[in-house]
Design a protein around this motif. Structure first.
Motif, PDB file in Angstrom:
ATOM      1  N   ALA A  17       0.837  -1.207   0.000  1.00 25.26           N
ATOM      2  CA  ALA A  17       0.000   0.000   0.000  1.00 25.26           C
ATOM      3  C   ALA A  17       0.867   1.251   0.000  1.00 25.26           C
ATOM      4  CB  ALA A  17      -0.929   0.001   1.209  1.00 25.26           C
ATOM      5  N   PHE A  18       1.966   1.218   0.729  1.00 26.58           N
ATOM      6  CA  PHE A  18       2.903   2.342   0.757  1.00 26.58           C
ATOM      7  C   PHE A  18       3.432   2.645  -0.648  1.00 26.58           C
ATOM      8  CE2 PHE A  18       7.249   3.920   1.022  1.00 26.58           C
ATOM      9  CZ  PHE A  18       7.138   4.980   1.920  1.00 26.58           C
ATOM     10  N   VAL A  19       3.866   1.618  -1.341  1.00 29.29           N
ATOM     11  CA  VAL A  19       4.437   1.804  -2.679  1.00 29.29           C
ATOM     12  C   VAL A  19       3.366   2.275  -3.674  1.00 29.29           C
ATOM     13  CG1 VAL A  19       5.498   0.612  -4.643  1.00 29.29           C
ATOM     14  CG2 VAL A  19       6.315   0.173  -2.314  1.00 29.29           C
ATOM     15  N   LEU A  20       2.234   1.581  -3.714  1.00 27.72           N
ATOM     16  CA  LEU A  20       1.205   1.920  -4.696  1.00 27.72           C
ATOM     17  C   LEU A  20       0.583   3.282  -4.424  1.00 27.72           C
ATOM     18  CD1 LEU A  20      -0.519  -1.568  -5.136  1.00 27.72           C
ATOM     19  CD2 LEU A  20       1.230  -0.504  -6.594  1.00 27.72           C
ATOM     20  N   SER A  21       0.299   3.572  -3.171  1.00 26.17           N
ATOM     21  CA  SER A  21      -0.242   4.888  -2.823  1.00 26.17           C
ATOM     22  C   SER A  21       0.790   5.974  -3.105  1.00 26.17           C
ATOM     23  CB  SER A  21      -0.639   4.937  -1.347  1.00 26.17           C
ATOM     24  OG  SER A  21      -1.623   3.983  -1.067  1.00 26.17           O
ATOM     25  N   GLY A  22       2.044   5.638  -2.873  1.00 29.80           N
ATOM     26  CA  GLY A  22       3.126   6.582  -3.159  1.00 29.80           C
ATOM     27  C   GLY A  22       3.224   6.918  -4.634  1.00 29.80           C
ATOM     28  N   LEU A  23       2.973   5.945  -5.498  1.00 30.19           N
ATOM     29  CA  LEU A  23       2.996   6.222  -6.936  1.00 30.19           C
ATOM     30  C   LEU A  23       1.921   7.239  -7.320  1.00 30.19           C
ATOM     31  CD1 LEU A  23       3.508   2.619  -8.374  1.00 30.19           C
ATOM     32  CD2 LEU A  23       5.171   4.499  -8.363  1.00 30.19           C
ATOM     33  N   ILE A  24       0.739   7.067  -6.768  1.00 29.59           N
ATOM     34  CA  ILE A  24      -0.339   8.009  -7.059  1.00 29.59           C
ATOM     35  C   ILE A  24      -0.022   9.360  -6.426  1.00 29.59           C
ATOM     36  CG2 ILE A  24      -2.793   8.508  -6.683  1.00 29.59           C
ATOM     37  CD1 ILE A  24      -3.226   5.412  -6.855  1.00 29.59           C
ATOM     38  N   GLY A  25       0.472   9.354  -5.204  1.00 32.09           N
ATOM     39  CA  GLY A  25       0.851  10.598  -4.547  1.00 32.09           C
ATOM     40  C   GLY A  25       1.964  11.323  -5.273  1.00 32.09           C
ATOM     41  N   TRP A  26       2.898  10.569  -5.815  1.00 35.01           N
ATOM     42  CA  TRP A  26       4.006  11.180  -6.570  1.00 35.01           C
ATOM     43  C   TRP A  26       3.482  11.875  -7.824  1.00 35.01           C
ATOM     44  CZ3 TRP A  26       8.611  12.825  -5.724  1.00 35.01           C
ATOM     45  CH2 TRP A  26       9.423  13.182  -6.799  1.00 35.01           C
ATOM     46  N   GLU A  27       2.519  11.251  -8.485  1.00 36.37           N
ATOM     47  CA  GLU A  27       1.917  11.884  -9.675  1.00 36.37           C
ATOM     48  C   GLU A  27       1.291  13.218  -9.284  1.00 36.37           C
ATOM     49  OE1 GLU A  27      -0.795  13.294 -12.539  1.00 36.37           O
ATOM     50  OE2 GLU A  27      -1.421  12.627 -10.552  1.00 36.37           O
TER      51      GLU A  27
END
Length: 157
Positions: A17-27
């Motif tokens: 969840a950290f990685v996947l949510s981070g990808l969206i947050g990074w966008e």
């Protein structure tokens, strides 16, 4: 030692969840939008943790007492309600008649909560697929919409 290993196994969902949510947050962060990397990670990991905690309550305590009831659907609903309340705080109306602002940010927070809950249930392929769909929606589709808006004639009041 067995308990420690069991808890470490539960951390898998939070880490994904950290990685996947981070990808969206990074966008969102890369476009200088209000809710960015940290906010999206916090929402996604928190949603995963609520699901993991709920699942553990069911697993560990439901067999001990027939009077104790657990409702995983209720936990899902509570996470959605909480994140929706958070998302509502990101939405505001323009007084110049430009419409509501922050809808996509609110939707992206709800999206990472859904990804987090999916990770909490250890459905990693589904969570990854949803994340990719969200990234396409926010990235390339967002750029298309921005291009469309900039090519439209401005309205006069």
């Amino acid at each position: 030692m067995e308990r420690l290993l069991a808890e470490l196994a539960l951390m898998q969902g939070l880490l994904v969840a950290f990685v996947l949510s981070g990808l969206i947050g990074w966008e969102r962060e890369s476009r200088n939008l209000s809710a960015g990397l940290r906010t999206h990670i916090l929402v996604g990991v928190s949603a995963a943790l609520f699901i993991v905690l709920g699942d553990n309550l069911v697993t560990n305590f439901a067999k001990q007492d027939d009077q104790v009831r657990f409702d995983m659907i209720g936990i899902l609903g509570a996470v959605v309600s909480g994140v929706s309340f958070l998302g509502a705080g990101t939405i505001f109306s323009s007084q110049r008649g430009e419409g509501a602002k922050g809808l996509t940010t609110a939707a992206s927070l709800l999206a990472v909560a859904a990804v987090g809950m999916t990770c909490g249930l250890h459905l990693y392929v589904l969570a990854t697929g949803a994340t990719l769909l969200y990234l396409v929606t926010l990235g390339p589709l967002g750029l298309l919409m921005d291009a469309k808006k900039s090519s439209e004639p401005t309205k006069r009041e």
